[in-house]
Design a protein around this motif. Structure first.
Motif, PDB file in Angstrom:
ATOM      1  N   VAL A 117     -32.342   2.903  -6.342  1.00 43.54           N
ATOM      2  CA  VAL A 117     -30.880   2.460  -8.036  1.00 43.54           C
ATOM      3  C   VAL A 117     -30.854   3.889  -7.788  1.00 43.54           C
ATOM      4  O   VAL A 117     -31.758   4.936  -7.587  1.00 43.54           O
ATOM      5  CB  VAL A 117     -31.947   2.578  -8.536  1.00 43.54           C
ATOM      6  CG1 VAL A 117     -31.232   3.202  -9.943  1.00 43.54           C
ATOM      7  CG2 VAL A 117     -32.551   1.016  -9.206  1.00 43.54           C
ATOM      8  N   TYR A 118     -29.814   4.335  -6.835  1.00 39.28           N
ATOM      9  CA  TYR A 118     -29.303   5.621  -7.349  1.00 39.28           C
ATOM     10  C   TYR A 118     -28.856   6.186  -8.375  1.00 39.28           C
ATOM     11  O   TYR A 118     -28.450   5.479  -9.548  1.00 39.28           O
ATOM     12  CB  TYR A 118     -27.514   5.321  -6.545  1.00 39.28           C
ATOM     13  CG  TYR A 118     -26.818   7.059  -5.663  1.00 39.28           C
ATOM     14  CD1 TYR A 118     -26.641   7.427  -5.026  1.00 39.28           C
ATOM     15  CD2 TYR A 118     -26.243   7.710  -6.935  1.00 39.28           C
ATOM     16  CE1 TYR A 118     -26.235   8.589  -4.387  1.00 39.28           C
ATOM     17  CE2 TYR A 118     -25.184   9.029  -7.027  1.00 39.28           C
ATOM     18  CZ  TYR A 118     -25.881   9.469  -5.686  1.00 39.28           C
ATOM     19  OH  TYR A 118     -24.692  10.535  -5.631  1.00 39.28           O
ATOM     20  N   THR A 119     -29.323   7.491  -8.509  1.00 39.06           N
ATOM     21  CA  THR A 119     -29.907   7.868  -9.700  1.00 39.06           C
ATOM     22  C   THR A 119     -29.211   9.471  -9.637  1.00 39.06           C
ATOM     23  O   THR A 119     -29.292  10.062  -9.270  1.00 39.06           O
ATOM     24  CB  THR A 119     -31.444   8.179 -10.291  1.00 39.06           C
ATOM     25  OG1 THR A 119     -31.874   6.872 -10.446  1.00 39.06           O
ATOM     26  CG2 THR A 119     -31.618   8.953 -11.579  1.00 39.06           C
ATOM     27  N   ILE A 120     -28.893   9.532 -11.448  1.00 34.21           N
ATOM     28  CA  ILE A 120     -28.097  11.102 -11.048  1.00 34.21           C
ATOM     29  C   ILE A 120     -28.430  11.733 -12.829  1.00 34.21           C
ATOM     30  O   ILE A 120     -28.964  11.075 -13.610  1.00 34.21           O
ATOM     31  CB  ILE A 120     -25.957  10.656 -11.784  1.00 34.21           C
ATOM     32  CG1 ILE A 120     -26.051  10.283 -10.354  1.00 34.21           C
ATOM     33  CG2 ILE A 120     -25.724  11.868 -12.704  1.00 34.21           C
ATOM     34  CD1 ILE A 120     -25.848  11.213  -9.654  1.00 34.21           C
ATOM     35  N   GLU A 121     -28.996  13.222 -12.701  1.00 30.92           N
ATOM     36  CA  GLU A 121     -29.373  13.958 -13.210  1.00 30.92           C
ATOM     37  C   GLU A 121     -28.296  14.462 -14.697  1.00 30.92           C
ATOM     38  O   GLU A 121     -27.438  15.015 -13.783  1.00 30.92           O
ATOM     39  CB  GLU A 121     -30.555  15.204 -13.661  1.00 30.92           C
ATOM     40  CG  GLU A 121     -30.608  15.716 -14.325  1.00 30.92           C
ATOM     41  CD  GLU A 121     -31.173  16.803 -14.041  1.00 30.92           C
ATOM     42  OE1 GLU A 121     -31.612  17.894 -14.682  1.00 30.92           O
ATOM     43  OE2 GLU A 121     -31.701  16.795 -13.304  1.00 30.92           O
ATOM     44  N   GLU A 122     -27.918  13.708 -15.855  1.00 33.79           N
ATOM     45  CA  GLU A 122     -26.580  14.597 -17.134  1.00 33.79           C
ATOM     46  C   GLU A 122     -26.996  15.743 -17.735  1.00 33.79           C
ATOM     47  O   GLU A 122     -28.197  15.346 -18.271  1.00 33.79           O
ATOM     48  CB  GLU A 122     -25.297  13.731 -16.771  1.00 33.79           C
ATOM     49  CG  GLU A 122     -26.281  12.729 -17.676  1.00 33.79           C
ATOM     50  CD  GLU A 122     -25.511  10.877 -17.374  1.00 33.79           C
ATOM     51  OE1 GLU A 122     -23.931  11.468 -17.605  1.00 33.79           O
ATOM     52  OE2 GLU A 122     -25.723  10.473 -18.053  1.00 33.79           O
ATOM     53  N   VAL A 123     -26.719  16.821 -18.015  1.00 33.33           N
ATOM     54  CA  VAL A 123     -26.923  17.814 -19.077  1.00 33.33           C
ATOM     55  C   VAL A 123     -25.301  17.912 -20.222  1.00 33.33           C
ATOM     56  O   VAL A 123     -25.011  18.348 -19.087  1.00 33.33           O
ATOM     57  CB  VAL A 123     -28.037  18.824 -18.605  1.00 33.33           C
ATOM     58  CG1 VAL A 123     -27.503  19.379 -19.664  1.00 33.33           C
ATOM     59  CG2 VAL A 123     -28.752  18.608 -17.646  1.00 33.33           C
ATOM     60  N   GLU A 302     -27.773  -3.034  -3.764  1.00 35.64           N
ATOM     61  CA  GLU A 302     -27.759  -2.474  -4.900  1.00 35.64           C
ATOM     62  C   GLU A 302     -27.808  -3.038  -6.335  1.00 35.64           C
ATOM     63  O   GLU A 302     -28.617  -2.601  -7.254  1.00 35.64           O
ATOM     64  CB  GLU A 302     -26.981  -1.428  -5.374  1.00 35.64           C
ATOM     65  CG  GLU A 302     -26.567   0.000  -3.988  1.00 35.64           C
ATOM     66  CD  GLU A 302     -25.675   0.872  -4.326  1.00 35.64           C
ATOM     67  OE1 GLU A 302     -25.902   1.303  -5.371  1.00 35.64           O
ATOM     68  OE2 GLU A 302     -24.368   1.489  -3.504  1.00 35.64           O
ATOM     69  N   ILE A 303     -26.918  -3.949  -5.996  1.00 41.47           N
ATOM     70  CA  ILE A 303     -26.968  -5.098  -7.420  1.00 41.47           C
ATOM     71  C   ILE A 303     -28.333  -5.680  -7.751  1.00 41.47           C
ATOM     72  O   ILE A 303     -29.303  -5.898  -9.617  1.00 41.47           O
ATOM     73  CB  ILE A 303     -26.369  -6.624  -7.664  1.00 41.47           C
ATOM     74  CG1 ILE A 303     -24.377  -5.557  -7.484  1.00 41.47           C
ATOM     75  CG2 ILE A 303     -26.273  -7.572  -8.516  1.00 41.47           C
ATOM     76  CD1 ILE A 303     -23.501  -6.709  -7.254  1.00 41.47           C
ATOM     77  N   ALA A 304     -29.590  -5.796  -6.999  1.00 41.89           N
ATOM     78  CA  ALA A 304     -30.731  -6.716  -6.368  1.00 41.89           C
ATOM     79  C   ALA A 304     -31.675  -5.324  -7.401  1.00 41.89           C
ATOM     80  O   ALA A 304     -32.449  -5.634  -8.012  1.00 41.89           O
ATOM     81  CB  ALA A 304     -30.884  -7.492  -5.587  1.00 41.89           C
ATOM     82  N   ALA A 305     -31.133  -4.245  -6.697  1.00 43.06           N
ATOM     83  CA  ALA A 305     -32.479  -2.868  -7.312  1.00 43.06           C
ATOM     84  C   ALA A 305     -31.974  -3.091  -8.527  1.00 43.06           C
ATOM     85  O   ALA A 305     -33.192  -2.691  -9.390  1.00 43.06           O
ATOM     86  CB  ALA A 305     -31.917  -2.513  -6.437  1.00 43.06           C
ATOM     87  N   TRP A 306     -31.543  -3.025  -9.422  1.00 35.17           N
ATOM     88  CA  TRP A 306     -30.428  -2.360 -10.613  1.00 35.17           C
ATOM     89  C   TRP A 306     -31.416  -3.877 -11.591  1.00 35.17           C
ATOM     90  O   TRP A 306     -31.588  -3.924 -12.288  1.00 35.17           O
ATOM     91  CB  TRP A 306     -29.206  -1.996 -11.231  1.00 35.17           C
ATOM     92  CG  TRP A 306     -28.666  -1.802 -12.490  1.00 35.17           C
ATOM     93  CD1 TRP A 306     -29.115  -2.871 -13.119  1.00 35.17           C
ATOM     94  CD2 TRP A 306     -29.606  -0.643 -13.214  1.00 35.17           C
ATOM     95  NE1 TRP A 306     -28.541  -2.487 -14.879  1.00 35.17           N
ATOM     96  CE2 TRP A 306     -29.931  -1.076 -14.305  1.00 35.17           C
ATOM     97  CE3 TRP A 306     -30.845   0.282 -12.757  1.00 35.17           C
ATOM     98  CZ2 TRP A 306     -30.040  -0.597 -15.089  1.00 35.17           C
ATOM     99  CZ3 TRP A 306     -31.404   1.111 -13.558  1.00 35.17           C
ATOM    100  CH2 TRP A 306     -30.948   1.239 -15.051  1.00 35.17           C
TER     101      TRP A 306
END
Length: 314
Positions: A117-123, A302-306
């Motif tokens: 799952v490609y993950t981003i941190e946003e502030v 990616e679809i399956a992982a999410w």
């Protein structure tokens, strides 16, 4: 015109994403493109349209987000993660400041929420309570866990700008019909709320878990709204339901994000930026209509992982 795009989602909040750096469109044409591509009855569909745009002196790249009705939002934090991924891949970087319509936000690639799952941190933030900036009239200067007489309900709301406007009510059980009714009342842009607002009902499942359901301005009842999850996290801290600085899981119909709100009103979200498929579609801007579609690539892994994350969240 032909338009190439990536169909993507952040926590189930789905969008076509285009590289706006290569498109010379007027604001009216952007609104028409959004209505064409986000139309659920058309070949693409989505909660809105995302555009990766050029940066400036402060930001490596920018984002524009248009709701499915063609209106432009100040921000979209689920969408920002998707735009950040596109910006990182385009520029060969893994962190940046991104320019939004009325603010900036820090984004960075982060450890995966779950495998693949490609993950981003946003502030984002600071969250703001000044009602004059919305404007929301007739409710004083701030609204914190208090009734909003103009809505015609006894519910208590906290009004938070993130920087787009949110009305957050904490409830024992989410009544979607009631939420939709209140959201539609705001959607009419009454005199006391001329720019409309997002309306969220929030269940506090435990001291570290929230569940958020949102009627999104310009979209309607949506599976997920990133800025609503940020506003709800801050509102929960502000009203003493959870502690500032504590990491919480924010659940929604589309999945989840991890979140924390600081005492300085900055909110951090960790969430997915999932590619579903890529395509090219013909668009008749004059009639706001998308036509012939070619799917160029699918991202089934990616679809399956999410899907595993979303199923567990439900």
């Amino acid at each position: 015109m032909e338009c190439r795009f990536i169909k993507c989602h952040g926590s189930g909040n789905d969008f076509p994403l285009v590289d706006g750096r290569t498109l010379a469109l007027s604001d009216d044409d952007w609104a028409r493109l959004a209505r064409a591509l986000a139309d659920r009855a058309g070949p693409v569909g989505g909660d809105g349209l995302l555009a990766l745009t050029a940066g400036d002196a402060q930001a490596a790249f920018g984002m524009r987000m248009f709701n499915s009705d063609g209106s432009e939002a100040e921000t979209c934090l689920n969408g920002l993660r998707c735009v950040a991924r596109a910006g990182f891949e385009a520029l060969g970087i893994d962190r940046a400041v991104a320019r939004l319509k009325t603010s900036h936000a820090a984004v960075a690639a982060a450890a995966p929420l779950a495998p693949s799952v490609y993950t981003i941190e946003e502030v984002a933030g600071p969250a703001a309570l000044d009602l004059a900036r919305w404007p929301l009239t007739g409710a004083g200067t701030q609204l914190v866990d208090a009734p909003l007489e103009a809505l015609g309900t006894d519910r208590l709301f906290t009004a938070v700008a993130m920087p787009n406007p949110h009305l957050v009510a904490f409830v024992d059980r989410i009544d979607e019909a009631e939420l939709t009714g209140l959201g539609q009342r705001c959607e009419t842009a009454p005199d006391w709320l001329p720019n409309r607002a997002n309306v969220s009902f929030v269940e506090v499942r435990d001291p570290a878990t929230l569940f958020v359901r949102t009627f999104e301005r310009g979209v309607g009842l949506t599976d997920s709204c990133g800025s609503a999850m940020a506003a709800s996290t801050y509102a929960a801290c502000l009203t003493g339901r959870i502690a500032f600085g504590e990491a919480v899981t924010v659940l929604n119909r589309g999945g989840l994000v991890r979140a924390s709100a600081a005492a300085d009103a900055m909110v951090t979200l960790y969430g997915n930026a999932t590619w579903e498929w890529e395509g090219v579609v013909t668009v008749d801007l004059a009639h706001c209509r998308a036509g012939d579609l070619r799917v160029l690539r699918r991202h089934d892994a990616e679809i399956a992982a999410w899907a595993q994350v979303a199923d567990a969240a439900r």
